[in-house]
Design a protein around this motif. Sequence first.
Motif, mmCIF file in Angstrom:
data_model
loop_
_atom_site.group_PDB
_atom_site.id
_atom_site.type_symbol
_atom_site.label_atom_id
_atom_site.label_comp_id
_atom_site.label_asym_id
_atom_site.label_seq_id
_atom_site.Cartn_x
_atom_site.Cartn_y
_atom_site.Cartn_z
ATOM 1 N N VAL A 296 6.569 4.178 -6.233
ATOM 2 C CA VAL A 296 5.888 3.029 -6.827
ATOM 3 C C VAL A 296 6.055 1.801 -5.936
ATOM 4 C CG1 VAL A 296 5.858 1.447 -8.787
ATOM 5 C CG2 VAL A 296 6.093 3.905 -9.183
ATOM 6 N N ALA A 297 7.252 1.594 -5.439
ATOM 7 C CA ALA A 297 7.514 0.432 -4.576
ATOM 8 C C ALA A 297 6.732 0.522 -3.271
ATOM 9 C CB ALA A 297 9.012 0.319 -4.294
ATOM 10 N N GLN A 298 6.683 1.713 -2.693
ATOM 11 C CA GLN A 298 5.931 1.882 -1.448
ATOM 12 C C GLN A 298 4.439 1.661 -1.675
ATOM 13 O OE1 GLN A 298 7.212 5.827 -0.457
ATOM 14 N NE2 GLN A 298 8.895 5.122 0.853
ATOM 15 N N ASN A 299 3.928 2.139 -2.778
ATOM 16 C CA ASN A 299 2.513 1.955 -3.080
ATOM 17 C C ASN A 299 2.187 0.475 -3.251
ATOM 18 O OD1 ASN A 299 -0.142 2.972 -3.681
ATOM 19 N ND2 ASN A 299 0.257 2.456 -5.823
ATOM 20 N N GLU A 300 3.049 -0.243 -3.936
ATOM 21 C CA GLU A 300 2.830 -1.674 -4.119
ATOM 22 C C GLU A 300 2.904 -2.414 -2.788
ATOM 23 O OE1 GLU A 300 5.752 -2.775 -6.978
ATOM 24 O OE2 GLU A 300 4.590 -2.050 -8.704
ATOM 25 N N ALA A 301 3.859 -2.036 -1.950
ATOM 26 C CA ALA A 301 4.009 -2.683 -0.639
ATOM 27 C C ALA A 301 2.792 -2.403 0.241
ATOM 28 C CB ALA A 301 5.283 -2.201 0.043
ATOM 29 N N PHE A 302 2.313 -1.162 0.198
ATOM 30 C CA PHE A 302 1.161 -0.835 1.042
ATOM 31 C C PHE A 302 -0.112 -1.499 0.523
ATOM 32 C CE2 PHE A 302 -2.187 1.553 3.055
ATOM 33 C CZ PHE A 302 -1.683 1.730 4.337
ATOM 34 N N ASP A 303 -0.254 -1.585 -0.787
ATOM 35 C CA ASP A 303 -1.422 -2.280 -1.340
ATOM 36 C C ASP A 303 -1.446 -3.734 -0.891
ATOM 37 O OD1 ASP A 303 -2.360 -0.037 -2.601
ATOM 38 O OD2 ASP A 303 -1.648 -0.592 -4.600
ATOM 39 N N LYS A 304 -0.291 -4.365 -0.858
ATOM 40 C CA LYS A 304 -0.203 -5.752 -0.392
ATOM 41 C C LYS A 304 -0.607 -5.838 1.074
ATOM 42 C CE LYS A 304 3.084 -9.652 -0.147
ATOM 43 N NZ LYS A 304 3.011 -9.863 1.321
ATOM 44 N N LEU A 305 -0.077 -4.919 1.909
ATOM 45 C CA LEU A 305 -0.441 -4.878 3.325
ATOM 46 C C LEU A 305 -1.935 -4.638 3.494
ATOM 47 C CD1 LEU A 305 0.484 -4.768 6.339
ATOM 48 C CD2 LEU A 305 0.761 -2.295 6.017
ATOM 49 N N TYR A 306 -2.476 -3.739 2.710
ATOM 50 C CA TYR A 306 -3.902 -3.402 2.787
ATOM 51 C C TYR A 306 -4.759 -4.630 2.492
ATOM 52 C CZ TYR A 306 -8.235 -0.780 1.976
ATOM 53 O OH TYR A 306 -9.527 -0.300 2.033
ATOM 54 N N ARG A 307 -4.405 -5.374 1.453
ATOM 55 C CA ARG A 307 -5.177 -6.572 1.112
ATOM 56 C C ARG A 307 -5.116 -7.599 2.238
ATOM 57 N NH1 ARG A 307 -2.741 -5.559 -3.988
ATOM 58 N NH2 ARG A 307 -1.087 -7.086 -3.536
ATOM 59 N N GLU A 308 -3.953 -7.750 2.841
ATOM 60 C CA GLU A 308 -3.807 -8.721 3.930
ATOM 61 C C GLU A 308 -4.625 -8.315 5.145
ATOM 62 O OE1 GLU A 308 0.370 -8.755 4.594
ATOM 63 O OE2 GLU A 308 0.840 -9.977 2.824
ATOM 64 N N LYS A 309 -4.520 -7.060 5.548
ATOM 65 C CA LYS A 309 -5.188 -6.588 6.758
ATOM 66 C C LYS A 309 -6.706 -6.490 6.593
ATOM 67 C CE LYS A 309 -1.514 -5.811 9.371
ATOM 68 N NZ LYS A 309 -1.294 -6.502 10.682
ATOM 69 N N MET A 310 -7.154 -6.203 5.384
ATOM 70 C CA MET A 310 -8.582 -5.974 5.161
ATOM 71 C C MET A 310 -9.313 -7.232 4.699
ATOM 72 S SD MET A 310 -8.997 -2.789 5.964
ATOM 73 C CE MET A 310 -10.498 -2.174 5.202
ATOM 74 N N GLU A 311 -8.602 -8.322 4.578
ATOM 75 C CA GLU A 311 -9.241 -9.556 4.137
ATOM 76 C C GLU A 311 -10.365 -9.960 5.084
ATOM 77 O OE1 GLU A 311 -8.073 -14.155 2.848
ATOM 78 O OE2 GLU A 311 -6.568 -12.845 3.798
#
Length: 289
Positions: free
Chosen positions: A260-275
């Motif tokens: 769960v923690a990894q998924n949340e961390a990656f979702d945050k990274l994904y939003r930042e990189k794909m902005e």
Amino acid sequence: MVSDRALKALKDYDVRDDDIWVTTYPKAGTHWAVEVVNLVLADGHEENIDRTKQPLPMEFDFHQPGSKMPDNIPRFPPENRIPQYEQGKSWPSPRVFMTHLPERMMPKQIYEGKGKVVFVLRNPKDIAVSMWHFLRPRKLNPKHEEWDTFFELYCTEKILNNSWFTFNLEFWNKHRDDKNFLFLKYEDMKRDLRTAVVQVADFLGRPLSDEAIDRVVDKTTLDSMKQRFNTADDNKSGKIGAQYIIRKGRVGDWKTQFTVAQNEAFDKLYREKMEGSDLQMDFKIKPQL
């Protein structure tokens, strides 16, 4: 695994107008897309495909004298040890190359409109799991051995081929409107393989009959490819067996590995990189319309 000599040679490689370059980030369905392309060119008849012309991704150059590779990397017979970029110069047209070269290292002539590029995108979470299962037994890096350390590495630019974001967005942002590029999504291919086959055939200027489309689709299902590629003489024939390239091939398999923690961390990274990007990826298969 890739020599400076190979990279320099590829930058100025002589691209033919009818070349087909299947380009992906690692573990994004490269061999699957190549098989679709091969079968489209062969009108769905596998016996007409010359497998010896595609033994490895064409930038690899590790069979040179004195090269050192781990014992668990598949070896090929002497006739296939010439760097593939050199072999390719004598291949009959249309040539099919598969590669993980980043945008800045692809042959310059491609960006001048020569050849055609079939580019496959796959969601980064499934790629992470697939890449880990692929790299872990090869022991190329201690950080590959445990999922947690691999995940941390995967979220940086230090992973093989740079990050998923850098690799894919460089191609997408610069070339999504280029006429000699076709962008496909792995998840769309899983959802509707027949439509993907038609897209590839039309893009290559090789429209197929309904019967030929059926043949291509039948031979490019996961079960079919596992059965046909995983044979005792794979390396003798120049094919890489399914045990090296096909594991599950599922969309959403990341849920079996991410915490769960990894998924949340990656979702945050994904939003930042794909902005700011209009590229949208699917992390599960959408219902077919």
